[in-house]
Design an enzyme around this catalytic site. Structure first.
Site, PDB file in Angstrom:
ATOM      1  CG  ASP A   1      -9.820   0.031   5.219  1.00  0.00           C
ATOM      2  OD1 ASP A   1      -9.674  -0.292   4.026  1.00  0.00           O
ATOM      3  OD2 ASP A   1      -9.101  -0.387   6.142  1.00  0.00           O
TER       4      ASP A   1
ATOM      5  CE  LYS B   1      -3.829  -2.355   2.183  1.00  0.00           C
ATOM      6  NZ  LYS B   1      -4.428  -2.847   3.414  1.00  0.00           N
TER       7      LYS B   1
ATOM      8  CD  GLN C   1      -3.343  -4.498   6.648  1.00  0.00           C
ATOM      9  OE1 GLN C   1      -3.191  -3.584   5.849  1.00  0.00           O
ATOM     10  NE2 GLN C   1      -4.125  -5.543   6.404  1.00  0.00           N
TER      11      GLN C   1
END
Ligand code: NAP
Length: 294
Positions: free
Chosen positions: A121, A54, A98
């Protein structure tokens, strides 16, 4: 094999290229590059790879990347403090923590602390509610990628029968909402669904987000259907070698479907590209600018 193979890598590369162009335009207006912060706690090897990918993808397209690697001993309070600091940092437009987090930390408390305006997200209750209400917000990346893949082979999803197998908050439910917004007729199936093969056979668009290797068989597929396989399952083959397969029995399904996304190389690459796209959307929204053209 008769199905068209949906090339997620190529479609993701196209999206990343668009994000790079739109990101430069946005940077000129903001006077700084859009910024994405990625937080990793602990040393889970798979998570380390995801975070590295990422961060690399952000830098490649000109975003500012802020990586925070914290030891497994980090307390919930320490992580909360970091998330609150990032939420208040004007250089940062998107925050991603994460998952999974160490067992000592409640993920819900951490995710709820992320500013909804930076929730790239799209997991916060506020963004989930906005999606369900048809209001502008940030939608989860994997479902966004699934819809893009389906749209790559069907110019319109309006009026099509869509079946989503799986009802998790991160994939199945938001995917169903996005499909509804595309005017598809949506069924959500799950572990209590009766006669799942018959439900799947109704689908012009079939999405599998189950987490069970090759669970959806070829004779569950309507001839000509578009099949998007979200599953990521590591299995050990007869020769002892491990490999990744999806939730759909690919070879069988490809004989019947009109188009199918492979695993790997389908939904997976789209998730990161959609994360970058969401970072631009968040940056534009925070600055009250019109949304990027993605
Ligand atoms: P999850 O939270 O475990 O949800 C699985 C869903 O499948 C649940 O709704 C469950 O139903 C349903 N299910 C389980 N067994 C079933 C059965 N026998 N028949 C019908 N439905 C059944 O999983 P998830 O987080 O949504 O992830 C699903 C898959 O997608 C996993 O393989 C995951 O690794 C993968 N994934 C991929 C990406 C990507 O970037 N490509 C991103 C996220 C997830 P109930 O609700 O009734 O239990």
């Amino acid at each position: 094999m008769s199905a068209k193979i949906i090339d997620g890598k190529a479609i993701a590369a196209e999206l990343r290229a668009k994000v790079a162009v739109e990101g430069r335009l946005l940077a000129e207006k903001l006077g700084r590059p859009p910024g994405l912060a990625v937080v990793l706690v602990g040393d889970n090897p798979a998570s380390e790879v995801y975070v590295r990918n990422k961060a690399r993808a952000s830098v490649e397209i000109g975003l500012a990347s802020f990586e925070h690697k914290l030891p497994v001993t980090t307390s919930e309070t320490e992580l909360l403090e970091l998330v609150l600091t990032l939420s208040a940092d004007l250089k940062i437009d998107g925050i991603l923590v994460q998952l999974p987090l160490p067992a000592t930390i409640d993920p819900a408390r951490i995710l709820n602390a992320i500013s909804p305006a930076k929730d790239v997200d799209g997991f916060s209750p506020l963004n989930a509610g906005r999606l369900a209400s048809g209001l502008p917000g940030l939608a989860p990346c994997t479902p966004l990628g699934c819809v893009s893949l389906a749209r790559s082979v069907r110019s319109s999803l309006a009026g099509l029968e869509a079946v989503v197998v799986g009802r998790s908050n991160i994939v199945g439910k938001p995917l169903a909402q996005l499909l509804l917004a595309e005017n598809a007729t949506v069924t959500i199936a799950h572990s209590k669904t009766k006669n799942l093969p018959a439900v799947c056979r109704r689908a012009d668009l079939l999405f599998a987000a189950i987490g069970k290797p090759e669970f959806v068989r070829g004779d569950w597929i309507k001839p000509g259907a578009t099949v998007i396989d979200i599953g990521i399952n590591r299995i050990t083959g007869p020769e002892g070698k491990s490999r990744v397969v999806g939730d759909v029995a690919f070879r069988e399904a490809a004989k019947v479907a009109g188009a199918i996304s492979p695993v790997p190389g389908g939904v997976g690459p789209m998730t990161i590209a959609c994360l970058l796209a969401n970072t631009l959307r968040a940056a534009a929204m925070r600055a009250s600018l019109s949304p990027p053209n993605l």
